[in-house]
Design a protein around this motif. Sequence first.
Motif, short mmCIF file in Angstrom:
data_model
loop_
_atom_site.label_atom_id
_atom_site.label_comp_id
_atom_site.label_asym_id
_atom_site.label_seq_id
_atom_site.Cartn_x
_atom_site.Cartn_y
_atom_site.Cartn_z
N UNK A 221 7.85 -18.60 20.20
CA UNK A 221 7.94 -17.93 18.91
C UNK A 221 7.02 -16.71 18.90
N UNK A 222 7.46 -15.67 18.20
CA UNK A 222 6.63 -14.50 18.05
C UNK A 222 5.56 -14.71 16.99
N UNK A 223 4.70 -13.72 16.86
CA UNK A 223 3.65 -13.78 15.84
C UNK A 223 3.60 -12.45 15.08
N UNK A 224 3.32 -12.52 13.81
CA UNK A 224 3.23 -11.31 13.00
C UNK A 224 1.94 -10.55 13.29
N UNK A 225 2.05 -9.22 13.38
CA UNK A 225 0.87 -8.38 13.46
C UNK A 225 0.16 -8.38 12.11
N UNK A 226 -1.07 -7.86 12.08
CA UNK A 226 -1.86 -7.86 10.84
C UNK A 226 -2.48 -6.48 10.62
N UNK A 227 -2.36 -5.96 9.41
CA UNK A 227 -3.07 -4.75 9.01
C UNK A 227 -4.20 -5.15 8.06
N UNK A 228 -5.43 -4.83 8.47
CA UNK A 228 -6.61 -5.11 7.65
C UNK A 228 -7.07 -3.81 6.99
N UNK A 229 -7.15 -3.81 5.67
CA UNK A 229 -7.67 -2.65 4.94
C UNK A 229 -9.19 -2.77 4.79
N UNK A 230 -9.87 -1.69 5.12
CA UNK A 230 -11.33 -1.63 5.03
C UNK A 230 -11.73 -1.52 3.56
N UNK A 231 -12.53 -2.48 3.07
CA UNK A 231 -12.95 -2.49 1.68
C UNK A 231 -14.19 -1.63 1.42
N UNK A 232 -14.82 -1.15 2.50
CA UNK A 232 -15.98 -0.30 2.33
C UNK A 232 -17.29 -1.02 2.12
N UNK A 233 -17.27 -2.36 2.13
CA UNK A 233 -18.48 -3.15 1.93
C UNK A 233 -18.75 -4.09 3.10
N UNK A 234 -18.16 -3.78 4.25
CA UNK A 234 -18.33 -4.65 5.42
C UNK A 234 -17.28 -5.72 5.53
N UNK A 235 -16.31 -5.73 4.60
CA UNK A 235 -15.23 -6.72 4.65
C UNK A 235 -13.88 -6.01 4.68
N UNK A 236 -12.86 -6.77 5.05
CA UNK A 236 -11.50 -6.26 5.15
C UNK A 236 -10.55 -7.20 4.41
N UNK A 237 -9.40 -6.66 3.99
CA UNK A 237 -8.37 -7.44 3.32
C UNK A 237 -7.06 -7.32 4.08
N UNK A 238 -6.41 -8.45 4.31
CA UNK A 238 -5.09 -8.46 4.95
C UNK A 238 -4.06 -7.90 3.97
N UNK A 239 -3.51 -6.73 4.30
CA UNK A 239 -2.53 -6.08 3.42
C UNK A 239 -1.18 -5.95 4.13
N UNK A 240 -0.94 -6.79 5.13
CA UNK A 240 0.26 -6.68 5.95
C UNK A 240 1.54 -6.74 5.12
N UNK A 241 1.65 -7.73 4.28
CA UNK A 241 2.88 -7.91 3.52
C UNK A 241 3.05 -6.82 2.46
#
Length: 544
Positions: A221-241
């Motif tokens: 099975x394949x796997x979905x890629x992931x786009x992480x948006x930089x929140x500017x505070x040292x954390x990221x949010x998964x915004x793939x969908x």
Amino acid sequence: MLLIYPACSERDVSDRSDASSGLMQIPEEGVFNFVDVTRSSGIDFIHNMGDNHLTNVIESVGGGCAFLDFNQNGLLDLYIANGSFHSLISSGERPRTQSTNALYENLGNGRFRNITQQARVGDTGYSMGVSIGDFNNNGYPDIYVSNYGPNILYRNNGDGTFTDISVRAGVAGNQSSAGAVWLDFNNNGLLDLYVANYVEFNPDLNLTYAPDGYPGPLNFKGQADILYRNNGDGTFTDVTQEMGLYNPDGRAMGVGSLDLTGNGYPDIFVANDAMANYFFINEEGNGFRDVAIRSGLAFNRGGEATASMGVSFADFTGDGLMDLFVSDDTYNSLYQNQGGGLFRDVAFPSGIAMASAQHVGWAAAFIDYNNNTNKDIYIVNGELKHLHGQEDQLFENSGNGTFRDVSFEQGPYFSEAMVGRGGCFADFDNDGDIDVFIVNLNQEAVLLRNDIGNNNNWLLINLVGTQSNRDGVGATVKVTTGNLTQTDQKTGGGQYLSKNDPRLHFGLGDFDIIDRIEILWPSGIIQTLDNTEVNQIITIQEQQ
């Protein structure tokens, strides 16, 4: 702001002694174009896939590498991804010693030293690729490691050490990750992260597939890629969908990002294994749309889905449009930009396809190896399903849309059959020409020093963003000499699991003055410099 750093060429070899200034004393070792200086450099890295025999697709994929100036002293250091014994994918016995990734510091005298332990970057996971980006804009490059299993984000502390912030930052994941690329997809001055994921490996399917040896990627099975948006505070949010990128059937290997549509926002190209590639155009930071089939980038010239490995970008024709080279297990693909969002695979008429067809291409890059103003192509080769070596290849750009295989003119290494995988390309000795570092699967890594490129003139440009992201990723640079204009873009990754020189390199041939340098920053600011001298490394800071 323009800062000019001294650099050296064959014209001033007597001055190569000050490590702090970025100059180095290079010993004479031969008359070949590329000289294997691995042993004399102190690099003793041996890749470990965690097994004595190649028994599955995961073991076949690694490993990547990256050039970076982690301590900002003007010398490019080297980070290398390593495999390790893993209970799910390794068939042999667990070794007594644990293999790790490695960081080699460039000492500025042609030598490197292993500082992995001191720097705290010795990941012991099953590592595939490396991507470098200053995600917090503090002036020091951070390291992202793609693993089979949780990935690692090492934050550069600026004091020679790194801190693993993967979980806290929200970018660890738990997939089978391959390539990764940093990009500022919404042009807000912060680097975001796109992670390319491979397959959901199932060891129960790992039966003997004679004569291939083991199941291929389409058996999993394949796997979905992931786009992480930089929140500017040292954390990221998964915004793939929400950004329209979610696809659970992908089998990504390499990934690259560049503004190929000319709207000022970075697009994303994904090299998929044994299936159609993706080309996501960026709709001004509001979302992405896959137009790979319509653009001509989904398949090769014959309309086939290949085992695409990595992607490299350059304007190899000199028409101001960025083209793509995608390595694969057959003829490779050279996509010439036709304008209007359309591309044409010219691997056959260019002379590359047939000359490379007997090899399996992995890492590859456009490099102007002889500084004659034309972008050439270097391909790292290695057998796909067996630990059998193949020779690397260098194709020289003839300047008329065709390439010539000049591999056997370059030196003894090009006659050696190695199981090549990752590769990164940079001017590690600051002498003006592009050198090569290669990771060979379950073998010794190799450092090739370019000894002929600086016979011609050159320029290296280091970009520092202020309104834009500090790395200047996404900036377009045009260098004009006489009636010739060369165009390049600063990328945050690409190749095959690897990262090249963070500086933009321009071969200048016999031109002895640069009439104009023009930078279009991601912020929209246009900056120009006139009458710049050749044969130097310059740092250009974005105007406020």
